[in-house]
Design a protein around this motif. Structure first.
Motif, PDB file in Angstrom:
ATOM      1  N   THR A  49      -8.240 -12.432  -0.927  1.00 37.84           N
ATOM      2  CA  THR A  49      -8.884 -12.989   0.256  1.00 37.84           C
ATOM      3  C   THR A  49      -9.493 -11.897   1.125  1.00 37.84           C
ATOM      4  O   THR A  49     -10.382 -12.171   1.918  1.00 37.84           O
ATOM      5  N   TYR A  50      -8.998 -10.668   0.993  1.00 32.13           N
ATOM      6  CA  TYR A  50      -9.513  -9.505   1.712  1.00 32.13           C
ATOM      7  C   TYR A  50      -9.446  -8.296   0.793  1.00 32.13           C
ATOM      8  O   TYR A  50      -8.680  -8.275  -0.158  1.00 32.13           O
ATOM      9  N   THR A  51     -10.221  -7.266   1.129  1.00 31.43           N
ATOM     10  CA  THR A  51     -10.079  -5.997   0.431  1.00 31.43           C
ATOM     11  C   THR A  51      -8.965  -5.206   1.115  1.00 31.43           C
ATOM     12  O   THR A  51      -8.532  -5.553   2.221  1.00 31.43           O
ATOM     13  N   CYS A  52      -8.526  -4.136   0.490  1.00 28.45           N
ATOM     14  CA  CYS A  52      -7.444  -3.325   1.070  1.00 28.45           C
ATOM     15  C   CYS A  52      -7.877  -2.586   2.335  1.00 28.45           C
ATOM     16  O   CYS A  52      -7.032  -2.140   3.098  1.00 28.45           O
ATOM     17  N   GLY A  53      -9.154  -2.459   2.578  1.00 27.49           N
ATOM     18  CA  GLY A  53      -9.633  -1.792   3.781  1.00 27.49           C
ATOM     19  C   GLY A  53     -10.019  -2.730   4.908  1.00 27.49           C
ATOM     20  O   GLY A  53     -10.393  -2.273   5.986  1.00 27.49           O
ATOM     21  N   ASP A  54      -9.949  -4.044   4.691  1.00 22.88           N
ATOM     22  CA  ASP A  54     -10.405  -5.011   5.687  1.00 22.88           C
ATOM     23  C   ASP A  54      -9.390  -5.373   6.754  1.00 22.88           C
ATOM     24  O   ASP A  54      -9.764  -5.755   7.853  1.00 22.88           O
ATOM     25  N   LEU A  55      -8.112  -5.312   6.469  1.00 19.61           N
ATOM     26  CA  LEU A  55      -7.100  -5.860   7.373  1.00 19.61           C
ATOM     27  C   LEU A  55      -6.978  -5.046   8.660  1.00 19.61           C
ATOM     28  O   LEU A  55      -6.936  -3.828   8.645  1.00 19.61           O
ATOM     29  N   ARG A  56      -6.915  -5.769   9.776  1.00 16.02           N
ATOM     30  CA  ARG A  56      -6.799  -5.169  11.107  1.00 16.02           C
ATOM     31  C   ARG A  56      -5.829  -6.000  11.942  1.00 16.02           C
ATOM     32  O   ARG A  56      -5.285  -6.998  11.489  1.00 16.02           O
ATOM     33  N   MET A  57      -5.655  -5.640  13.203  1.00 10.74           N
ATOM     34  CA  MET A  57      -4.740  -6.356  14.096  1.00 10.74           C
ATOM     35  C   MET A  57      -5.112  -7.832  14.228  1.00 10.74           C
ATOM     36  O   MET A  57      -4.245  -8.677  14.405  1.00 10.74           O
ATOM     37  N   ALA A  58      -6.373  -8.158  14.122  1.00 11.53           N
ATOM     38  CA  ALA A  58      -6.807  -9.555  14.217  1.00 11.53           C
ATOM     39  C   ALA A  58      -6.253 -10.404  13.075  1.00 11.53           C
ATOM     40  O   ALA A  58      -6.208 -11.629  13.179  1.00 11.53           O
ATOM     41  N   ASN A  59      -5.813  -9.755  11.983  1.00 12.40           N
ATOM     42  CA  ASN A  59      -5.287 -10.480  10.824  1.00 12.40           C
ATOM     43  C   ASN A  59      -3.778 -10.698  10.874  1.00 12.40           C
ATOM     44  O   ASN A  59      -3.226 -11.369   9.997  1.00 12.40           O
ATOM     45  N   VAL A  60      -3.091 -10.149  11.876  1.00 16.91           N
ATOM     46  CA  VAL A  60      -1.638 -10.301  11.967  1.00 16.91           C
ATOM     47  C   VAL A  60      -1.291 -11.788  12.007  1.00 16.91           C
ATOM     48  O   VAL A  60      -1.897 -12.561  12.740  1.00 16.91           O
ATOM     49  N   GLY A  61      -0.335 -12.169  11.166  1.00 17.18           N
ATOM     50  CA  GLY A  61       0.097 -13.555  11.077  1.00 17.18           C
ATOM     51  C   GLY A  61      -0.574 -14.341   9.959  1.00 17.18           C
ATOM     52  O   GLY A  61      -0.103 -15.404   9.586  1.00 17.18           O
ATOM     53  N   ASP A  86      -7.922  -0.190  -3.150  1.00 24.23           N
ATOM     54  CA  ASP A  86      -9.103  -0.568  -3.897  1.00 24.23           C
ATOM     55  C   ASP A  86     -10.215   0.351  -3.424  1.00 24.23           C
ATOM     56  O   ASP A  86      -9.953   1.316  -2.709  1.00 24.23           O
ATOM     57  N   ARG A  87     -11.432   0.072  -3.772  1.00 19.08           N
ATOM     58  CA  ARG A  87     -12.525   0.977  -3.410  1.00 19.08           C
ATOM     59  C   ARG A  87     -12.804   1.000  -1.910  1.00 19.08           C
ATOM     60  O   ARG A  87     -13.566   1.830  -1.425  1.00 19.08           O
ATOM     61  N   TYR A  88     -12.200   0.083  -1.139  1.00 15.87           N
ATOM     62  CA  TYR A  88     -12.497  -0.057   0.279  1.00 15.87           C
ATOM     63  C   TYR A  88     -11.414   0.492   1.200  1.00 15.87           C
ATOM     64  O   TYR A  88     -11.634   0.613   2.395  1.00 15.87           O
ATOM     65  N   GLY A  89     -10.219   0.794   0.677  1.00 12.52           N
ATOM     66  CA  GLY A  89      -9.167   1.314   1.536  1.00 12.52           C
ATOM     67  C   GLY A  89      -7.781   1.168   0.930  1.00 12.52           C
ATOM     68  O   GLY A  89      -7.632   0.867  -0.252  1.00 12.52           O
ATOM     69  N   ILE A  90      -6.772   1.384   1.768  1.00 14.36           N
ATOM     70  CA  ILE A  90      -5.369   1.333   1.350  1.00 14.36           C
ATOM     71  C   ILE A  90      -4.608   0.444   2.324  1.00 14.36           C
ATOM     72  O   ILE A  90      -4.792   0.525   3.539  1.00 14.36           O
ATOM     73  N   THR A  91      -3.738  -0.404   1.791  1.00  7.97           N
ATOM     74  CA  THR A  91      -2.839  -1.224   2.599  1.00  7.97           C
ATOM     75  C   THR A  91      -1.427  -1.060   2.054  1.00  7.97           C
ATOM     76  O   THR A  91      -1.231  -1.001   0.844  1.00  7.97           O
ATOM     77  N   GLN A  92      -0.451  -0.988   2.946  1.00  4.78           N
ATOM     78  CA  GLN A  92       0.934  -0.842   2.533  1.00  4.78           C
ATOM     79  C   GLN A  92       1.597  -2.214   2.412  1.00  4.78           C
ATOM     80  O   GLN A  92       1.496  -3.044   3.304  1.00  4.78           O
ATOM     81  N   VAL A  93       2.274  -2.424   1.286  1.00  7.44           N
ATOM     82  CA  VAL A  93       2.986  -3.672   1.015  1.00  7.44           C
ATOM     83  C   VAL A  93       4.479  -3.371   1.045  1.00  7.44           C
ATOM     84  O   VAL A  93       4.935  -2.410   0.430  1.00  7.44           O
ATOM     85  N   ILE A  94       5.251  -4.191   1.776  1.00  5.24           N
ATOM     86  CA  ILE A  94       6.687  -3.996   1.920  1.00  5.24           C
ATOM     87  C   ILE A  94       7.430  -5.051   1.108  1.00  5.24           C
ATOM     88  O   ILE A  94       7.108  -6.236   1.176  1.00  5.24           O
ATOM     89  N   PHE A  95       8.442  -4.620   0.356  1.00  7.36           N
ATOM     90  CA  PHE A  95       9.322  -5.508  -0.395  1.00  7.36           C
ATOM     91  C   PHE A  95      10.741  -5.331   0.146  1.00  7.36           C
ATOM     92  O   PHE A  95      11.445  -4.409  -0.261  1.00  7.36           O
ATOM     93  N   PRO A  96      11.180  -6.185   1.079  1.00  8.04           N
ATOM     94  CA  PRO A  96      12.510  -6.011   1.676  1.00  8.04           C
ATOM     95  C   PRO A  96      13.626  -6.376   0.706  1.00  8.04           C
ATOM     96  O   PRO A  96      13.481  -7.290  -0.104  1.00  8.04           O
ATOM     97  N   LYS A  97      14.727  -5.638   0.795  1.00  9.71           N
ATOM     98  CA  LYS A  97      15.916  -5.925  -0.009  1.00  9.71           C
ATOM     99  C   LYS A  97      16.975  -6.596   0.862  1.00  9.71           C
ATOM    100  O   LYS A  97      17.554  -7.597   0.475  1.00  9.71           O
ATOM    101  N   ASP A  98      17.209  -6.030   2.039  1.00  8.76           N
ATOM    102  CA  ASP A  98      18.214  -6.577   2.954  1.00  8.76           C
ATOM    103  C   ASP A  98      17.782  -7.952   3.448  1.00  8.76           C
ATOM    104  O   ASP A  98      16.667  -8.129   3.929  1.00  8.76           O
ATOM    105  N   GLY A  99      18.661  -8.914   3.302  1.00 14.45           N
ATOM    106  CA  GLY A  99      18.378 -10.257   3.773  1.00 14.45           C
ATOM    107  C   GLY A  99      17.466 -11.061   2.863  1.00 14.45           C
ATOM    108  O   GLY A  99      17.059 -12.165   3.220  1.00 14.45           O
ATOM    109  N   ALA A 100      17.123 -10.525   1.698  1.00 16.67           N
ATOM    110  CA  ALA A 100      16.218 -11.234   0.783  1.00 16.67           C
ATOM    111  C   ALA A 100      16.986 -12.266  -0.031  1.00 16.67           C
ATOM    112  O   ALA A 100      18.152 -12.060  -0.377  1.00 16.67           O
ATOM    113  N   ASP A 101      16.323 -13.366  -0.350  1.00 12.95           N
ATOM    114  CA  ASP A 101      16.913 -14.366  -1.231  1.00 12.95           C
ATOM    115  C   ASP A 101      16.796 -13.876  -2.682  1.00 12.95           C
ATOM    116  O   ASP A 101      16.344 -12.757  -2.933  1.00 12.95           O
ATOM    117  N   GLU A 102      17.206 -14.712  -3.641  1.00 14.50           N
ATOM    118  CA  GLU A 102      17.193 -14.299  -5.048  1.00 14.50           C
ATOM    119  C   GLU A 102      15.788 -13.939  -5.522  1.00 14.50           C
ATOM    120  O   GLU A 102      15.597 -12.935  -6.208  1.00 14.50           O
TER     121      GLU A 102
END
Length: 139
Positions: A49-61, A86-102
């Motif tokens: 839906t977006y490139t890795c360089g597109d996301l900004r504060m307006a996209n929170v939520g 991707d060719r447009y930027g970098i975004t960090q993805v978080i995979f939480p362990k604590d409190g995660a379901d199966e």
């Protein structure tokens, strides 16, 4: 002018693949024309839906989907994070362990098996990053 983001992921799926194929010159031209049509415009496709360089504060939520290559993957014992690029930027993805379901624990374990240049597609909710990286437009 800083907008800083991280991802908090309840990801319904994580697709992992190794690829060696390049993008054709015609496809590169098409992507360049589509992205340069409007600065900062999202390139929506079936894979993102977006490139890795597109996301900004307006996209929170927002619930968004990104596709890209793994730049860096690290396990911090209570969460793992993956820098997706991707060719447009970098975004960090978080995979939480604590409190995660199966399902969340399975995604956390899968994220630990990702290597550099793996191609992934992730879907998740955009959240503001608490520890901002001033060297990246996406934080």
């Amino acid at each position: 002018r800083g907008t800083w983001l991280a991802w908090s992921v309840p990801v319904p799926h994580l697709r992992v693949a190794r690829v060696n194929a390049g993008v054709s010159a015609a496809h590169r031209t098409m992507l360049n024309e589509a992205h340069s049509a409007e600065a900062g415009a999202a390139l929506k496709t079936a894979n993102r839906t977006y490139t890795c360089g597109d996301l900004r504060m307006a996209n929170v939520g927002e619930q968004v989907t990104l596709s890209g290559w793994v730049q860096t993957a690290r396990d911090m014992n209570h969460f793992a994070f993956v820098d997706v690029r991707d060719r447009y930027g970098i975004t960090q993805v978080i995979f939480p362990k604590d409190g995660a379901d199966e399902a969340g624990l399975k995604r956390y374990e899968a994220s630990n098996k990702l290597g550099r240049e793996f191609v992934i597609k992730v879907t998740g909710k955009v959240v503001e990053r608490s520890n901002k990286n001033k060297n990246r437009p996406t934080g």
